[in-house]
Design an enzyme around this catalytic site. Structure first.
Site, PDB file in Angstrom:
ATOM      1  N   PRO A  11     -11.091  31.777 -25.699  1.00  0.00           N
ATOM      2  CA  PRO A  11     -11.708  31.336 -26.943  1.00  0.00           C
ATOM      3  C   PRO A  11     -12.950  30.473 -26.764  1.00  0.00           C
ATOM      4  O   PRO A  11     -13.023  29.634 -25.872  1.00  0.00           O
ATOM      5  CB  PRO A  11     -10.603  30.546 -27.632  1.00  0.00           C
ATOM      6  CG  PRO A  11      -9.588  30.257 -26.595  1.00  0.00           C
ATOM      7  CD  PRO A  11      -9.693  31.357 -25.588  1.00  0.00           C
ATOM      8  N   ASN A  12     -13.893  30.731 -27.644  1.00  0.00           N
ATOM      9  CA  ASN A  12     -15.149  29.981 -27.774  1.00  0.00           C
ATOM     10  C   ASN A  12     -16.177  30.322 -26.697  1.00  0.00           C
ATOM     11  O   ASN A  12     -17.321  29.867 -26.781  1.00  0.00           O
ATOM     12  CB  ASN A  12     -14.903  28.454 -27.822  1.00  0.00           C
ATOM     13  CG  ASN A  12     -13.991  28.065 -28.959  1.00  0.00           C
ATOM     14  OD1 ASN A  12     -14.282  28.390 -30.108  1.00  0.00           O
ATOM     15  ND2 ASN A  12     -12.864  27.431 -28.667  1.00  0.00           N
ATOM     16  N   ARG A  19     -22.977  26.393 -27.195  1.00  0.00           N
ATOM     17  CA  ARG A  19     -21.911  25.413 -27.355  1.00  0.00           C
ATOM     18  C   ARG A  19     -22.001  24.360 -26.246  1.00  0.00           C
ATOM     19  O   ARG A  19     -21.992  24.708 -25.072  1.00  0.00           O
ATOM     20  CB  ARG A  19     -20.602  26.188 -27.225  1.00  0.00           C
ATOM     21  CG  ARG A  19     -19.375  25.401 -26.956  1.00  0.00           C
ATOM     22  CD  ARG A  19     -18.308  26.331 -26.366  1.00  0.00           C
ATOM     23  NE  ARG A  19     -17.056  25.638 -26.265  1.00  0.00           N
ATOM     24  CZ  ARG A  19     -16.113  25.922 -25.381  1.00  0.00           C
ATOM     25  NH1 ARG A  19     -16.281  26.898 -24.518  1.00  0.00           N
ATOM     26  NH2 ARG A  19     -15.009  25.239 -25.358  1.00  0.00           N
ATOM     27  N   TYR A  24     -21.574  23.222 -20.563  1.00  0.00           N
ATOM     28  CA  TYR A  24     -21.400  24.630 -20.180  1.00  0.00           C
ATOM     29  C   TYR A  24     -22.715  25.336 -19.803  1.00  0.00           C
ATOM     30  O   TYR A  24     -22.676  26.496 -19.390  1.00  0.00           O
ATOM     31  CB  TYR A  24     -20.695  25.382 -21.312  1.00  0.00           C
ATOM     32  CG  TYR A  24     -19.316  24.836 -21.609  1.00  0.00           C
ATOM     33  CD1 TYR A  24     -18.292  24.932 -20.657  1.00  0.00           C
ATOM     34  CD2 TYR A  24     -19.034  24.207 -22.817  1.00  0.00           C
ATOM     35  CE1 TYR A  24     -17.036  24.410 -20.911  1.00  0.00           C
ATOM     36  CE2 TYR A  24     -17.767  23.684 -23.081  1.00  0.00           C
ATOM     37  CZ  TYR A  24     -16.781  23.797 -22.128  1.00  0.00           C
ATOM     38  OH  TYR A  24     -15.525  23.288 -22.366  1.00  0.00           O
ATOM     39  N   ASN A  75     -11.215  33.341 -17.208  1.00  0.00           N
ATOM     40  CA  ASN A  75     -11.463  31.995 -17.714  1.00  0.00           C
ATOM     41  C   ASN A  75     -10.708  31.919 -19.034  1.00  0.00           C
ATOM     42  O   ASN A  75     -11.207  32.376 -20.063  1.00  0.00           O
ATOM     43  CB  ASN A  75     -12.955  31.751 -17.924  1.00  0.00           C
ATOM     44  CG  ASN A  75     -13.215  30.328 -18.409  1.00  0.00           C
ATOM     45  OD1 ASN A  75     -12.274  29.618 -18.785  1.00  0.00           O
ATOM     46  ND2 ASN A  75     -14.468  29.920 -18.403  1.00  0.00           N
ATOM     47  N   ALA A  78      -9.502  27.264 -23.526  1.00  0.00           N
ATOM     48  CA  ALA A  78      -8.496  26.281 -23.965  1.00  0.00           C
ATOM     49  C   ALA A  78      -7.061  26.757 -23.745  1.00  0.00           C
ATOM     50  O   ALA A  78      -6.144  25.934 -23.596  1.00  0.00           O
ATOM     51  CB  ALA A  78      -8.725  25.942 -25.430  1.00  0.00           C
ATOM     52  N   ASP A  88       2.721  34.107 -18.093  1.00  0.00           N
ATOM     53  CA  ASP A  88       3.754  35.144 -17.908  1.00  0.00           C
ATOM     54  C   ASP A  88       3.125  36.528 -17.745  1.00  0.00           C
ATOM     55  O   ASP A  88       3.579  37.328 -16.916  1.00  0.00           O
ATOM     56  CB  ASP A  88       4.730  35.148 -19.089  1.00  0.00           C
ATOM     57  CG  ASP A  88       5.704  33.975 -19.049  1.00  0.00           C
ATOM     58  OD1 ASP A  88       5.749  33.270 -18.023  1.00  0.00           O
ATOM     59  OD2 ASP A  88       6.413  33.764 -20.051  1.00  0.00           O
ATOM     60  N   GLU A  99      -8.828  32.311 -11.200  1.00  0.00           N
ATOM     61  CA  GLU A  99      -9.074  31.498 -12.400  1.00  0.00           C
ATOM     62  C   GLU A  99     -10.435  30.811 -12.248  1.00  0.00           C
ATOM     63  O   GLU A  99     -10.711  30.220 -11.206  1.00  0.00           O
ATOM     64  CB  GLU A  99      -7.947  30.458 -12.495  1.00  0.00           C
ATOM     65  CG  GLU A  99      -8.067  29.488 -13.646  1.00  0.00           C
ATOM     66  CD  GLU A  99      -6.931  28.443 -13.628  1.00  0.00           C
ATOM     67  OE1 GLU A  99      -5.986  28.557 -12.795  1.00  0.00           O
ATOM     68  OE2 GLU A  99      -7.014  27.500 -14.433  1.00  0.00           O
ATOM     69  N   HIS A 101     -13.306  28.188 -14.157  1.00  0.00           N
ATOM     70  CA  HIS A 101     -13.762  27.282 -15.214  1.00  0.00           C
ATOM     71  C   HIS A 101     -15.191  26.890 -14.924  1.00  0.00           C
ATOM     72  O   HIS A 101     -15.530  26.539 -13.787  1.00  0.00           O
ATOM     73  CB  HIS A 101     -12.876  26.027 -15.293  1.00  0.00           C
ATOM     74  CG  HIS A 101     -11.462  26.371 -15.600  1.00  0.00           C
ATOM     75  ND1 HIS A 101     -11.062  26.763 -16.849  1.00  0.00           N
ATOM     76  CD2 HIS A 101     -10.388  26.457 -14.795  1.00  0.00           C
ATOM     77  CE1 HIS A 101      -9.772  27.070 -16.805  1.00  0.00           C
ATOM     78  NE2 HIS A 101      -9.338  26.886 -15.576  1.00  0.00           N
ATOM     79  N   ILE A 102     -16.009  26.944 -15.951  1.00  0.00           N
ATOM     80  CA  ILE A 102     -17.424  26.595 -15.800  1.00  0.00           C
ATOM     81  C   ILE A 102     -17.555  25.106 -15.471  1.00  0.00           C
ATOM     82  O   ILE A 102     -18.299  24.712 -14.580  1.00  0.00           O
ATOM     83  CB  ILE A 102     -18.177  26.954 -17.100  1.00  0.00           C
ATOM     84  CG1 ILE A 102     -18.112  28.474 -17.323  1.00  0.00           C
ATOM     85  CG2 ILE A 102     -19.615  26.453 -17.063  1.00  0.00           C
ATOM     86  CD1 ILE A 102     -18.483  28.918 -18.723  1.00  0.00           C
ATOM     87  N   SER A 103     -16.810  24.296 -16.211  1.00  0.00           N
ATOM     88  CA  SER A 103     -16.830  22.846 -15.980  1.00  0.00           C
ATOM     89  C   SER A 103     -15.717  22.467 -15.004  1.00  0.00           C
ATOM     90  O   SER A 103     -14.795  23.251 -14.765  1.00  0.00           O
ATOM     91  CB  SER A 103     -16.626  22.111 -17.310  1.00  0.00           C
ATOM     92  OG  SER A 103     -15.340  22.400 -17.837  1.00  0.00           O
ATOM     93  N   ARG A 108     -12.665  15.846 -16.565  1.00  0.00           N
ATOM     94  CA  ARG A 108     -12.794  15.713 -18.014  1.00  0.00           C
ATOM     95  C   ARG A 108     -11.543  15.047 -18.606  1.00  0.00           C
ATOM     96  O   ARG A 108     -10.807  14.379 -17.899  1.00  0.00           O
ATOM     97  CB  ARG A 108     -13.077  17.105 -18.611  1.00  0.00           C
ATOM     98  CG  ARG A 108     -14.385  17.693 -18.060  1.00  0.00           C
ATOM     99  CD  ARG A 108     -14.698  19.033 -18.659  1.00  0.00           C
ATOM    100  NE  ARG A 108     -14.907  18.932 -20.115  1.00  0.00           N
ATOM    101  CZ  ARG A 108     -14.956  19.987 -20.927  1.00  0.00           C
ATOM    102  NH1 ARG A 108     -14.816  21.219 -20.431  1.00  0.00           N
ATOM    103  NH2 ARG A 108     -15.146  19.821 -22.216  1.00  0.00           N
ATOM    104  N   ARG A 112      -7.031  18.312 -20.123  1.00  0.00           N
ATOM    105  CA  ARG A 112      -7.579  19.499 -19.429  1.00  0.00           C
ATOM    106  C   ARG A 112      -7.161  19.554 -17.960  1.00  0.00           C
ATOM    107  O   ARG A 112      -7.468  20.511 -17.261  1.00  0.00           O
ATOM    108  CB  ARG A 112      -9.110  19.501 -19.503  1.00  0.00           C
ATOM    109  CG  ARG A 112      -9.655  19.689 -20.895  1.00  0.00           C
ATOM    110  CD  ARG A 112     -11.177  19.788 -20.877  1.00  0.00           C
ATOM    111  NE  ARG A 112     -11.730  19.398 -22.163  1.00  0.00           N
ATOM    112  CZ  ARG A 112     -11.871  20.213 -23.211  1.00  0.00           C
ATOM    113  NH1 ARG A 112     -11.526  21.472 -23.131  1.00  0.00           N
ATOM    114  NH2 ARG A 112     -12.368  19.763 -24.351  1.00  0.00           N
TER     115      ARG A 112
HETATM  116  C1  DQA Z   1     -13.309  25.867 -19.739  1.00  0.00           C
HETATM  117  C2  DQA Z   1     -12.633  24.494 -19.714  1.00  0.00           C
HETATM  118  C3  DQA Z   1     -11.593  24.400 -20.818  1.00  0.00           C
HETATM  119  O1  DQA Z   1     -10.969  23.106 -20.776  1.00  0.00           O
HETATM  120  C4  DQA Z   1     -12.250  24.559 -22.178  1.00  0.00           C
HETATM  121  O2  DQA Z   1     -11.264  24.546 -23.196  1.00  0.00           O
HETATM  122  C5  DQA Z   1     -13.084  25.776 -22.262  1.00  0.00           C
HETATM  123  C6  DQA Z   1     -13.885  26.195 -21.108  1.00  0.00           C
HETATM  124  C7  DQA Z   1     -14.462  25.960 -18.728  1.00  0.00           C
HETATM  125  O3  DQA Z   1     -14.890  27.073 -18.463  1.00  0.00           O
HETATM  126  O4  DQA Z   1     -14.940  24.938 -18.229  1.00  0.00           O
HETATM  127  O5  DQA Z   1     -13.226  26.370 -23.332  1.00  0.00           O
HETATM  128  O6  DQA Z   1     -12.346  26.846 -19.382  1.00  0.00           O
END
Ligand code: DQA
Length: 145
Positions: A11-12, A19, A24, A75, A78, A88, A99, A101-103, A108, A112
């Site tokens: 999501p997002n 954003r 990001y 990725n 959230a 699962d 896995e 994550h950009i950040s 943080r 998270r």
């Molecule tokens: C994220 C980190 C998550 O905590 C956050 O909810 C995201 C992006 C990242 O790519 O850094 O939406 O997965």
């Protein structure tokens, strides 16, 4: 036939580039798709690149990948911090799961810091910006070679 890698985005992430650019960055999800396709293509891998704001859709794609793909780069955004259902679904897959994550989620807010998905991931990349996707594709190729 080329091996297929699913690159799934939660999501997002459709808002990437607009954003919170201070967290990001300014590159868009289309840029990330191009980065993944170019990197994977050099190693003869084919990318299926998707994004959804809906948990059930991501789970459906993991089930689809289970039947057709050789690996998943995900990725979960959230859902990383909330979704036992995505964990699962990934646990039902026997191929490599990476896995991304950009950040750096560990730098943080404390909510998270925990990832359900990490319990299944074979590798975790965080804090490298969108470059993390490129690193994930390279690592996927080396795991599959
Ligand atoms: C994220 C980190 C998550 O905590 C956050 O909810 C995201 C992006 C990242 O790519 O850094 O939406 O997965």
């Amino acid at each position: 036939m080329a091996k297929i890698i699913y690159v799934l985005n939660g999501p997002n992430l459709n808002l990437l580039g607009k954003r919170e650019p201070e967290i990001y960055g300014s590159q868009t999800l289309d840029d990330v798709q191009a980065l993944c396709e170019t990197t994977a293509g050099r190693d003869g891998l084919q990318v299926v690149f998707r994004q959804s704001n809906a948990e059930h859709e991501l789970i459906g794609w993991i089930h689809e990948a289970r039947e057709t793909a050789s690996g998943i780069v995900i990725n979960p955004a959230a859902y990383t911090h909330t979704s036992v259902a995505i964990l699962d679904a990934l646990s039902a897959c026997t191929f490599p799961v990476i896995e991304v994550h950009i950040s750096n989620i560990h730098k943080r807010e404390s909510f998270r810091h925990h990832s359900y998905v990490s319990a299944r991931a074979d590798a975790v990349i965080a804090g490298c910006g969108v470059e993390g996707y490129r690193l994930a594709m390279l690592h996927m190729a080396s795991r599959l070679s």
